[in-house]
Design a protein around this motif. Structure first.
Motif, PDB file in Angstrom:
ATOM      1  N   LEU A   1      -9.380 -13.187  -5.771  1.00 34.90           N
ATOM      2  CA  LEU A   1      -8.684 -13.621  -4.551  1.00 34.90           C
ATOM      3  C   LEU A   1      -7.875 -12.480  -3.922  1.00 34.90           C
ATOM      4  N   PRO A   2      -7.845 -12.413  -2.566  1.00 27.65           N
ATOM      5  CA  PRO A   2      -7.117 -11.346  -1.878  1.00 27.65           C
ATOM      6  C   PRO A   2      -5.654 -11.716  -1.622  1.00 27.65           C
ATOM      7  N   SER A   3      -4.864 -10.750  -1.234  1.00 23.29           N
ATOM      8  CA  SER A   3      -3.492 -11.025  -0.824  1.00 23.29           C
ATOM      9  C   SER A   3      -2.999  -9.876   0.052  1.00 23.29           C
ATOM     10  N   GLY A   4      -2.096 -10.201   1.018  1.00 17.56           N
ATOM     11  CA  GLY A   4      -1.426  -9.176   1.804  1.00 17.56           C
ATOM     12  C   GLY A   4      -2.236  -8.523   2.892  1.00 17.56           C
TER      13      GLY A   4
ATOM     14  N   HIS B   1      -2.940  -9.495   6.092  1.00 19.40           N
ATOM     15  CA  HIS B   1      -2.298  -9.543   7.403  1.00 19.40           C
ATOM     16  C   HIS B   1      -1.098  -8.591   7.478  1.00 19.40           C
ATOM     17  N   VAL B   2      -0.279  -8.599   6.436  1.00 12.36           N
ATOM     18  CA  VAL B   2       0.919  -7.737   6.423  1.00 12.36           C
ATOM     19  C   VAL B   2       0.524  -6.263   6.491  1.00 12.36           C
ATOM     20  N   TYR B   3      -0.517  -5.898   5.762  1.00 13.49           N
ATOM     21  CA  TYR B   3      -0.950  -4.500   5.692  1.00 13.49           C
ATOM     22  C   TYR B   3      -1.483  -4.014   7.041  1.00 13.49           C
ATOM     23  N   TYR B   4      -2.278  -4.866   7.720  1.00 10.47           N
ATOM     24  CA  TYR B   4      -2.948  -4.419   8.945  1.00 10.47           C
ATOM     25  C   TYR B   4      -2.129  -4.657  10.212  1.00 10.47           C
ATOM     26  N   ARG B   5      -0.939  -5.253  10.088  1.00 10.44           N
ATOM     27  CA  ARG B   5      -0.045  -5.309  11.244  1.00 10.44           C
ATOM     28  C   ARG B   5       0.462  -3.920  11.607  1.00 10.44           C
ATOM     29  N   GLN B   6       0.453  -3.008  10.647  1.00  7.75           N
ATOM     30  CA  GLN B   6       0.888  -1.643  10.894  1.00  7.75           C
ATOM     31  C   GLN B   6      -0.268  -0.838  11.502  1.00  7.75           C
ATOM     32  N   GLU B   7      -0.069  -0.332  12.693  1.00 12.51           N
ATOM     33  CA  GLU B   7      -1.130   0.348  13.428  1.00 12.51           C
ATOM     34  C   GLU B   7      -1.706   1.540  12.669  1.00 12.51           C
ATOM     35  N   VAL B   8      -0.901   2.140  11.826  1.00 12.42           N
ATOM     36  CA  VAL B   8      -1.370   3.308  11.091  1.00 12.42           C
ATOM     37  C   VAL B   8      -2.524   2.951  10.146  1.00 12.42           C
ATOM     38  N   ASN B   9      -2.594   1.690   9.738  1.00 13.55           N
ATOM     39  CA  ASN B   9      -3.666   1.240   8.824  1.00 13.55           C
ATOM     40  C   ASN B   9      -4.914   0.739   9.556  1.00 13.55           C
TER      41      ASN B   9
ATOM     42  N   GLU C   1     -13.578  -4.067  17.899  1.00 17.68           N
ATOM     43  CA  GLU C   1     -12.580  -4.960  17.300  1.00 17.68           C
ATOM     44  C   GLU C   1     -12.526  -4.840  15.783  1.00 17.68           C
ATOM     45  N   LEU C   2     -13.425  -4.069  15.199  1.00 29.27           N
ATOM     46  CA  LEU C   2     -13.529  -3.991  13.739  1.00 29.27           C
ATOM     47  C   LEU C   2     -12.777  -2.782  13.190  1.00 29.27           C
ATOM     48  N   TYR C   3     -12.095  -3.002  12.047  1.00 33.93           N
ATOM     49  CA  TYR C   3     -11.397  -1.927  11.350  1.00 33.93           C
ATOM     50  C   TYR C   3     -11.950  -1.786   9.931  1.00 33.93           C
ATOM     51  N   GLN C   4     -11.761  -0.590   9.374  1.00 32.29           N
ATOM     52  CA  GLN C   4     -12.189  -0.340   7.996  1.00 32.29           C
ATOM     53  C   GLN C   4     -11.343  -1.171   7.029  1.00 32.29           C
ATOM     54  N   CYS C   5     -12.013  -1.709   6.020  1.00 31.67           N
ATOM     55  CA  CYS C   5     -11.304  -2.502   5.011  1.00 31.67           C
ATOM     56  C   CYS C   5     -10.924  -1.603   3.839  1.00 31.67           C
ATOM     57  N   HIS C   6      -9.639  -1.609   3.499  1.00 27.45           N
ATOM     58  CA  HIS C   6      -9.153  -0.795   2.379  1.00 27.45           C
ATOM     59  C   HIS C   6      -9.846  -1.254   1.089  1.00 27.45           C
ATOM     60  N   GLU C   7     -10.109  -0.283   0.214  1.00 30.27           N
ATOM     61  CA  GLU C   7     -10.812  -0.562  -1.038  1.00 30.27           C
ATOM     62  C   GLU C   7     -10.119  -1.658  -1.846  1.00 30.27           C
ATOM     63  N   HIS C   8      -8.795  -1.730  -1.742  1.00 25.94           N
ATOM     64  CA  HIS C   8      -8.033  -2.731  -2.490  1.00 25.94           C
ATOM     65  C   HIS C   8      -8.429  -4.146  -2.093  1.00 25.94           C
ATOM     66  N   PHE C   9      -8.748  -4.342  -0.788  1.00 27.06           N
ATOM     67  CA  PHE C   9      -9.094  -5.673  -0.293  1.00 27.06           C
ATOM     68  C   PHE C   9     -10.604  -5.951  -0.323  1.00 27.06           C
ATOM     69  N   SER C  10     -11.394  -4.904  -0.228  1.00 26.39           N
ATOM     70  CA  SER C  10     -12.842  -5.100  -0.110  1.00 26.39           C
ATOM     71  C   SER C  10     -13.477  -5.665  -1.373  1.00 26.39           C
ATOM     72  N   THR C  11     -12.829  -5.466  -2.529  1.00 18.36           N
ATOM     73  CA  THR C  11     -13.413  -5.949  -3.792  1.00 18.36           C
ATOM     74  C   THR C  11     -12.924  -7.341  -4.178  1.00 18.36           C
TER      75      THR C  11
END
Length: 593
Positions: free
Chosen positions: A421-424, A426-434, A487-497
């Motif tokens: 299960l994933p978490s965080g 929305h919080v992570y991608y609210r920051q434009e740098v991510n 509209e698509l952004y890269q998914c961080h490895e932490h969330f993609s798995t």
């Protein structure tokens, strides 16, 4: 005479169909009838003149010494009911100018009008037209197969109520049933009933004639390899075998194949009297073309072989009219039919398999495999890697649609099993740098996008163009949507798995009795109201069979009260339990490209 004039003037009906000519005299004597045939074959007009005549005779002269309807018709839905009501009004308004204040046609399609209709039924009236849901008294069942498919439980309640409530015989209650399909066990014991079939294939289902398919290669079909093997297992001195083809060339070719093996046969190419007598008196093999079948009076048939195709499904089904004597000879073995299909005959093979499923006849897994493999072969020749994966493929491990524009070859990364299960997100991608743009999206990639003011994960399922991408949401509702590439952004490895939160559950192998595998709107609505009453205190439990492509397959789902969803579907719907789904997924994963 007035009924006939009404038909000719208002409906331009000047010539009766053969099925109607069989039905009218029988119904006029007060006997029951069952008519099986496709849409627009004249089923409705097989009973309308008789109903109109009954109502007209009852109300003419104004001697109204009864209460309630003379005839009651149960239809599938309000739309069909309104069509029937319009026809009956026009028939009765034209042919009857007397009858006092009799309401000739009464309709009841919803609960809100029950009180009003009940008052009308306390007086003499002509025909009541209603739906099965209201379960009022009835005498005529129109499109019975649709009633059964819509709600199996109410259908069986209706049939049992009919059998216990009425006595169907002359001078008693007269029952008229129309249906597109023959249904085994329904009304088989009616006395003095006439059963009219619009085509011979439906009659085969009634008689219990064994229906088989043989899928062969083009070379096998041309050389008759499997055909000759089949004939070696037949007793040619004691059995009558008819091989049907479509053209003169095919007829000559089959004859040459049999001659080469010294197999005696008759090639029936023209209605010659000496040949006709020989056919009637001798057993053995007869080769016949489609246009000669009306002249072929061969009596009882042990085996019918449909070896080549026709130019239409309607004409293909006409071959089964040869079983006429078999259907009348109930003291003999029903007989068998064998249909040969090659890779060019997918349309006719699909129609035949759909017929088998809808009649609840034995369906071979091998037939599913052949039809699906024909579809896969086309995609091997013309790969479609950028098209969305077929949803039916993800439900059953194959696709049995009549035609399908989606992809059926699985990519290796689409066969991976989900993890955690994933978490965080929305919080992570609210920051434009991510928010790093996904430059080269491909099928199976996990990405991030903003939906309903919330950042969430999605998996790419199709690349329709350089700009439009098809995705399935992973963390909310599992929707399939199309978005722009930008509209698509890269998914961080932490969330993609991590596993999706919006988990799609499917009951393993449960499907409707049709090749299209589509549940009706009424069936879906029933399950939502009967089982899926979601609220904060509703809990559901299920044991997982297996997982595939972010979908969890379960044997059943239990509600907090202990209701079993699978049991509800099998007992109350017209559902088929496909036991080969898991093995298909295993095979599909091994062959992923």
């Amino acid at each position: 005479m007035k009924i006939r004039n009404s038909m000719m003037k208002h409906f331009a009906i000047e010539k009766a169909r053969r099925e109607q000519r069989c039905a009218w005299p029988h119904l006029a004597y007060g006997h029951s009838m069952i008519m099986i045939g496709h849409e627009k074959c004249g089923k409705t007009w097989s009973f309308i003149p008789i109903l109109s005549q009954r109502i007209y005779n009852a109300i003419k002269g104004g001697n109204l010494e009864w209460a309630g309807p003379i005839c009651i018709s149960v239809v599938v839905n309000m739309s069909e009911g309104k069509t029937l009501a319009k026809i009956m009004r026009e028939m009765l308004d034209f042919c009857s100018t007397d009858g006092g204040n009799v309401t000739k046609v009464v309709t009841l399609f919803d609960n809100s009008s029950i009180k009003e209709v009940s008052k009308i039924l306390c007086r003499p009236c002509g025909i009541l037209i209603t739906t099965v849901e209201l379960l009022l008294q009835l005498q005529l069942l129109d499109n019975l197969d649709e009633l059964r498919r819509t709600n199996r439980m109410k259908f069986m309640t209706l049939i049992n109520w009919l059998v216990n409530k009425f006595k169907f015989d002359k001078d008693q209650t007269q029952l008229i049933i129309t249906s597109r399909l023959w249904m085994e066990g329904v009304m088989r014991t009616l006395p003095n009933v006439i059963i009219i079939f619009e085509d011979g294939l439906e009659a085969c289902a009634y008689r219990g004639i064994k229906l088989n398919l043989e899928f062969v290669s083009a070379t096998d079909h041309d050389e008759g390899i499997t055909l000759l093997k089949t004939l070696t297992h037949c007793n040619l001195k004691m059995e009558r075998i008819v091989i049907v083809c479509h053209t003169n060339y095919e007829s000559r070719h089959l004859s040459e194949l049999l001659k080469a093996q010294n197999i005696p046969h008759i090639n029936f190419v023209s209605p010659i009297e000496t040949i006709e007598k020989k056919i009637q008196n001798e057993k053995g093999i007869i080769i016949a073309k489609d246009d000669m079948l009306p002249n072929l009076k061969c009596g009882y048939i042990d085996l019918l072989i449909c070896y080549t195709l026709t130019n239409s499904w309607h004409r293909y089904k006409a071959r089964f009219n040869l079983f006429y004597t078999n259907c009348k000879s109930l003291d003999k073995r029903p007989g068998e039919a064998l249909m040969f299909f090659n890779e060019m005959a997918t349309e006719q093979a699909w129609l035949f398999c759909d017929f088998i499923l809808k009649h609840d006849l034995p369906m071979q897994e091998e037939w599913f495999k052949h039809l699906f493999n024909f579809r896969l072969q086309k995609e091997i020749i013309q790969p479609q890697y950028n098209i969305n994966l077929c949803t039916q493929l993800l439900s059953y491990g194959n696709c049995s649609r009549r035609s399908c524009r989606f992809r059926h070859r699985l990519l290796a990364k689409e066969a991976q099993i989900p993890s955690y299960l994933p978490s965080g997100v929305h919080v992570y991608y609210r920051q434009e740098v991510n928010q790093i743009p996904l430059l080269n999206p491909s099928i199976g990639d996990v990405c991030i996008l903003e939906v309903d003011k919330c950042y969430q994960r999605a998996v790419i399922i199709g690349v329709d163009s350089d700009e439009v991408i098809g995705v399935r949401l992973l963390d909310w509702d599992g929707r399939y949507i199309e978005v722009l590439k930008t509209e698509l952004y890269q998914c961080h490895e932490h969330f993609s798995t991590q596993m999706s939160q919006a988990i799609e559950l499917r009951l393993t192998g449960l499907m409707p009795y049709s090749m299209d595998r589509l549940w009706t709107t009424a069936e879906s609505r029933y399950i939502r109201h009967r089982f899926c009453k979601f609220s904060t205190d509703h809990l559901y439990s299920a044991n997982i069979d297996f997982a595939f492509n972010n979908i969890l397959f379960v044997n059943t789902i239990y509600s907090k009260k202990g209701d079993d969803l699978r049991e509800i579907l099998l007992n109350r719907m017209y559902a088929y339990d496909d036991e080969f789904v898991r093995s298909r997924f295993i095979d599909m994963a091994l062959k992923a490209v």
